[in-house]
Every structure is written in structure tokens, then in C-alpha cells.
Design a protein around this motif. Structure first.
Motif, mmCIF file in Angstrom:
data_model
loop_
_atom_site.group_PDB
_atom_site.id
_atom_site.type_symbol
_atom_site.label_atom_id
_atom_site.label_comp_id
_atom_site.label_asym_id
_atom_site.label_seq_id
_atom_site.Cartn_x
_atom_site.Cartn_y
_atom_site.Cartn_z
ATOM 1 N N LEU A 47 0.852 3.902 -2.990
ATOM 2 C CA LEU A 47 0.542 5.320 -2.729
ATOM 3 C C LEU A 47 1.725 6.218 -3.064
ATOM 4 O O LEU A 47 1.541 7.371 -3.470
ATOM 5 C CB LEU A 47 0.089 5.507 -1.277
ATOM 6 N N ASN A 48 2.956 5.715 -2.901
ATOM 7 C CA ASN A 48 4.103 6.511 -3.350
ATOM 8 C C ASN A 48 4.031 6.744 -4.858
ATOM 9 O O ASN A 48 4.301 7.850 -5.345
ATOM 10 C CB ASN A 48 5.421 5.816 -2.987
ATOM 11 N N ILE A 49 3.643 5.719 -5.600
ATOM 12 C CA ILE A 49 3.490 5.865 -7.051
ATOM 13 C C ILE A 49 2.396 6.882 -7.357
ATOM 14 O O ILE A 49 2.572 7.782 -8.177
ATOM 15 C CB ILE A 49 3.145 4.499 -7.690
ATOM 16 N N VAL A 50 1.262 6.742 -6.673
ATOM 17 C CA VAL A 50 0.132 7.657 -6.879
ATOM 18 C C VAL A 50 0.532 9.095 -6.547
ATOM 19 O O VAL A 50 0.272 10.023 -7.318
ATOM 20 C CB VAL A 50 -1.069 7.210 -6.021
ATOM 21 N N ASN A 51 1.196 9.276 -5.404
ATOM 22 C CA ASN A 51 1.564 10.625 -4.981
ATOM 23 C C ASN A 51 2.696 11.212 -5.826
ATOM 24 O O ASN A 51 2.904 12.421 -5.830
ATOM 25 C CB ASN A 51 1.968 10.634 -3.503
ATOM 26 N N ASN A 81 -5.750 5.224 2.941
ATOM 27 C CA ASN A 81 -4.568 6.058 3.208
ATOM 28 C C ASN A 81 -4.257 7.075 2.126
ATOM 29 O O ASN A 81 -3.204 7.713 2.167
ATOM 30 C CB ASN A 81 -3.348 5.153 3.418
ATOM 31 N N GLY A 106 0.826 -1.212 0.000
ATOM 32 C CA GLY A 106 0.000 0.000 0.000
ATOM 33 C C GLY A 106 0.856 1.256 0.000
ATOM 34 O O GLY A 106 0.576 2.208 -0.735
ATOM 35 N N ILE A 107 1.901 1.262 0.827
ATOM 36 C CA ILE A 107 2.822 2.412 0.827
ATOM 37 C C ILE A 107 3.458 2.567 -0.553
ATOM 38 O O ILE A 107 3.525 3.667 -1.103
ATOM 39 C CB ILE A 107 3.899 2.236 1.923
#
Lengths: 317, 317
Positions: free
Chosen positions: B248-252, B283, B244-245
Motif C-alpha cells: 500500500l505504501n507503493i500504491v499510495n 486497507n 500489505g503495508i
């Protein structure tokens, strides 16, 4: 000619900018963000008209107006939110266009700064690159083949909220380990205060804050580290370690041509650049292959106005 | 028609593939990577000629040949290295072109898999996206506007070596906290073994490995977690947290349109997808805004041959 508007939390800076990203005339006023959006926008409009008058120009000589905002706008120029200004769903483009009868383009301030560095700063002669703005928080702006990369949902880059480790305090966003909790000015100040409280160690930092630790800022910490102060050095080393992780994550993810460091932390200049370059090279994945150049931003706090004008120049993508 | 060659550590798979990414005929042989590069390449050439003969085609009916390699090639088709094959500086394109008189294109296997999913799998109808191959390690492949994004230095994406936390063991690359030490099959196996050793907890896992913990694999762990086994559930939950981290790093960072999960871990199917989707949504940074779709890869282990052929179709960029 273009007009660039840098809507900041403290000041609104507005400039007349030429095709090459050179500011020919500029003025600023206080933001006073506690006011309603309409009042701030009225100030922007008045200031645009004032600088045109001072520079002896008519609004119809301006091709387009760009605005850099500390938040997120959609493709129609509606500001979805600017957290620090308390704005939500403000039709900024429409309000400015109705008053000034000139096309208006809006983008995030970190993205805008990246475009400024691309057009007339440290990314000149590059095709693609990335700018990290290391300030109170951390913003990211990506340029691919000369254009802003805004992502599929228009969120652009929230590099400050990529998770890179475990930290002793949570990020404003609610998660733990965000890059901006390690490598922003807020982060190094928090960590230095923690060291001062926890270590029984004399430090020259206290002599630089007039006895009040609330006067501490990133510049003081870097200056004291340069003089060999132990606590300041520990704090700088920690920032370098995690900024190195952040930069190598960027390198290992998108392998850019150049990475530009801007914002208050980049004020530490060559000292910062030497430390971070050494850290990144020591930890890069492909030891034998070249990686992105790491450089300092060149435009300082002019990047906001220049970049906003360049957003106007690039127009809709 | 194109030929796709999937050079793996265990097998070399070669297929004749049409314009639409459909394999019309394929064969494979063992890699036996302990041999010299020349011997493996002779096998590739022989297998290309064999499948053409079997399918009643001449080599001059093939427009181009693509090869997916478990490593890195430069723009001239020289393999800089394939760590697991022990290759360094092998002029693969030249050797194949000299023998087969057909243009050869080479790219990294994770990148090739992403292109396959783009052309005829789960990224169809998308313009840009990213594939994470969750296998022994973690590879990443980025597609932007329908083309492979290979980065400025040709390194493409080494997403498995982005640092996202602190781990109890170091990565093969020498650093600590790489995504692939949390979310690969190797990672979940290591963590499960650690839990079995450290916790005094009965587990159904032992009944599924014929009494030998070295038979443990990711599928067994996911299957036991589905049945409610405590240790397996802890291990899956940890993988989900860190995957998930990573997502989300990719998304952010780049806000892609779609993220495709492939590789052995993705074999856990809808169970994995439900868990990771819930984790990511809980998240995400902008609570009110949409983010990338997260989906499972569709092509399984055919992605290597199909993607290699599609690299040939796309030719030099």
C-alpha cells in the motif's frame, strides 16, 4: 497567458500568469465551502472575468485555465471528490468550459504546487523531483522529466498516507502510522499537547498561546524549540525523526534528484532544513553515495495559482 | 541473440537468450564467492565461450551481453559494490568487454528480474510496473514506459530498506523497521523461531525440520500455516500485515499499474496471493477507486538470466 485557480478550503485565489510562471494580476475571495458546488463555481467564473477586466484582457487572450483542487479529478476533468469541500462527482471542467469557452485542466493541489516549483521555483534546472507539502495533512507531487506523474489510476501521490511507524492516534483514513500523523502541522500540535498534558514540565509554549492551548500552531512550537524549550524541542525532534524516515523512504524507493519541502511546516525555514538534512544524512542507506538534494519551497502560497496556470500550460499529457 | 549472466551468491548462471526473452541454451557453475573478482570473471568468460561452443555459435553473433549483479554498478559498468561477494570497485564491464569484444551492460539483480517479467513474464502487456523480490532480503525493480527506472543517482530502488513499522530486531543496514525485516524469508524465519521459543504451544513445524530448528525455511512455515498450525499461522499473518503495508505504501506513492511478487516467499503461490490481495483491498486509501493488480512472478529463477539478456537488448538508456 494562462489563468490559475487555487481552490482552497478557506479561499479561492485566481491569477493571470505568464508563460514563465509569473503572476501578473490576481484576486481572491472566500470559499465558504458549506455552499453548493454550483455557487462556488459561479464565484470562480465571476472572479476570472473580474481580473481579466481589471487587467484589460479578453478571455480569448487566455490560452487555457488550470485549477488546483484539494482532492482528486479524473482525466475528463470531473472532480471525483474533495473531502473538505464535500464535493463528489462534480463536472468542474465542463462547467467552467461552458461558461468561459476556454480549455480547462484540473489537478490535485499538491501536484500543482510541485509543478509550480518545477517551472519557477526550487526545482528549476532539475529534470525530476518530488515535493512534499507539509501542512494540515501531507501531500506529495512527483515530476518526472518535466511532466506531472499521475500514476496509472490517476491517484498521483498520496505520500501522506504511506505507513512509516506506529503512532498514538489513528489517521483520518482509518489506519495507524501514516506519515501525516507524524510530520504534519496537525501531528506536531497533537503531540505537543500530549506532552504538555503528560509531562510535569514548565514550558514557554503556554505564554505564546494566550493561555488557550487551542491557539497552538506549528510556528509557535518551532519558535519555542529554537529558544530551547524542552517540550517544544521534544516535539520538533520527533517530527524530524519521522520526516527523516519519510524522506529516506522516498530516497530508497525512487532515488529522486531533488526533494522540495513546502507547506506550513516548511515555514520553519533553515532551522528545519538543517535538522532534517542532518537526520537524513545520518541514516541514509549507501553511506558513500550522493542522494537527493533537500531544499525549501520558494513560492509559498503563490504555488497554488502558479502551478494551476502551469497545469494549463502543460495541457493534457 | 543476447547473453544473460546471473551473478548470484551461490551460482553463476549464463544463457543464450533470443529477442523475445526465451532461453535457448544455458549452463551454470558455482560462484565460490570467497575467491577474487578476477577468478569469478574468468569463470564467467569461460562459461560464455563454453555455451556458445555447445550451441554452435560465434561470439560475434551475440549483439550484447547483460549481467545482473547482487549489488550496485555505475553508468560506466563499474561495480561499486556487491556486499555478499565482497566486491568493491570492480570494472566488470571493461574486464568482460576486453575478453569478449562484445558490448556489456550491467544492472542490479532485482531490477533485472523486473525487466524479465516485463519482457516475457507477468508484466507483459503493461507499460509500467514494479516487482518486489521477496527472498533472503527484499529487492525492488521499477519499469516505467518499458524501461528500467534507475533513479537520479543510479541507486534504482531499495524498497527493502523503506521503514514501515517497529520491529523486534534491527536490519542489517543498521536501522529499525525496514520492510525486509518483516516480509523476507529471513524475517518470517526469525519471527517463527521467536514464537516457538516464547509460546508454550505445540507446533507441527518441529516435525518438518528433522528436529533441528536451523532447517526451518519459509516454505515449511507456509505449508504448516496451510494445515492450520497456530504458530505458523501467526507468522504468516504478520508477514501479510506488513507486506500489505509495504504494497500500500507503493500504491499510495506511485500508483503503479501492476505489482509483481517474486522470490522465495512468492513460492507460496496462490495461497499468498489470496491473503495479500484481501489485506491490501481491506486497507486501501480510496475505497472506490481501482489500484494496481497484484500478481505472482512467472519466470522463477530464470528471471535472472532472461532479465540480464533483456538489459543487454535495451542497451544504454
Amino acid at each position: 497567458m494562462y489563468i490559475g485557480i487555487d481552490l482552497g478550503g478557506t479561499n479561492i485565489a485566481i491569477g493571470i500568469v505568464d508563460e514563465n510562471g509569473k503572476i501578473v494580476h490576481e484576486e481572491s475571495c472566500e470559499t465558504r465551502s458549506e455552499r453548493e458546488p454550483q455557487e462556488l463555481i459561479d464565484d470562480m467564473i465571476a472572479l476570472v472575468l473580474k481580473i481579466l477586466d481589471e487587467y484589460n484582457m479578453q478571455i480569448n487572450e487566455i490560452t487555457a485555465i488550470g485549477v488546483g483542487i484539494p482532492g482528486l479529478a479524473d482525466k475528463d476533468g470531473n472532480v471525483i471528490f474533495c473531502v473538505n469541500l464535500g464535493w463528489r462527482n462534480v463536472p468542474l471542467r465542463k462547467m467552467l468550459e461552458d461558461a468561459l469557452h476556454t480549455p480547462v485542466y484540473i489537478d490535485n493541489d499538491a501536484t500543482v504546487a510541485a509543478l509550480a516549483e518545477y517551472e519557477s521555483g526550487s526545482m528549476q534546472n532539475c529534470k525530476s523531483g518530488l515535493m512534499l507539502t507539509l501542512g494540515t495533512g501531507i501531500g506529495g507531487g512527483i515530476i518526472i522529466n518535466g511532466e506531472i506523474y499521475s500514476g496509472f489510476n490517476g491517484v498521483g501521490s498520496e505520500l501522506g498516507h504511506t505507513v512509516i511507524g506506529e503512532n498514538f492516534y489513528n489517521c483520518n483514513c482509518g489506519r495507524n502510522g501514516c506519515l501525516e500523523t507524524f510530520a504534519s502541522s496537525t501531528a506536531i500540535i497533537k503531540y505537543t499537547k500530549k506532552l504538555i498534558m503528560e509531562m510535569n514540565e514548565p514550558t514557554i509554549i503556554m505564554g505564546n498561546v494566550e493561555g488557550n492551548i487551542d491557539n497552538l500552531n506549528a510556528k509557535i512550537i518551532f519558535d519555542c524549540a529554537k529558544k530551547g524549550d524542552k517540550i517544544a524541542t521534544l516535539a520538533v525532534n520527533r517530527l524530524i525523526k519521522y520526516l527523516g524516515i519519510g524522506i529516506l523512504n522516498i530516497v530508497n524507493f525512487i532515488d529522486p534528484e531533488i526533494i522540495v519541502l513546502g507547506g506550513g511546516i516548511a515555514g520553519a525555514g533553515q532551522y528545519l532544513l538543517d535538522l532534517i538534512t542532518k537526520e537524513v544524512i545520518a541514516n541514509k542507506y549507501y553511506k558513500d553515495l550522493p542522494i537527493a538534494k533537500i531544499v525549501l519551497a520558494q513560492l509559498g502560497n503563490k504555488a497554488g495559482v502558479i502551478g494551476a496556470a502551469m497545469v494549463a500550460k502543460h495541457g493534457d499529457i
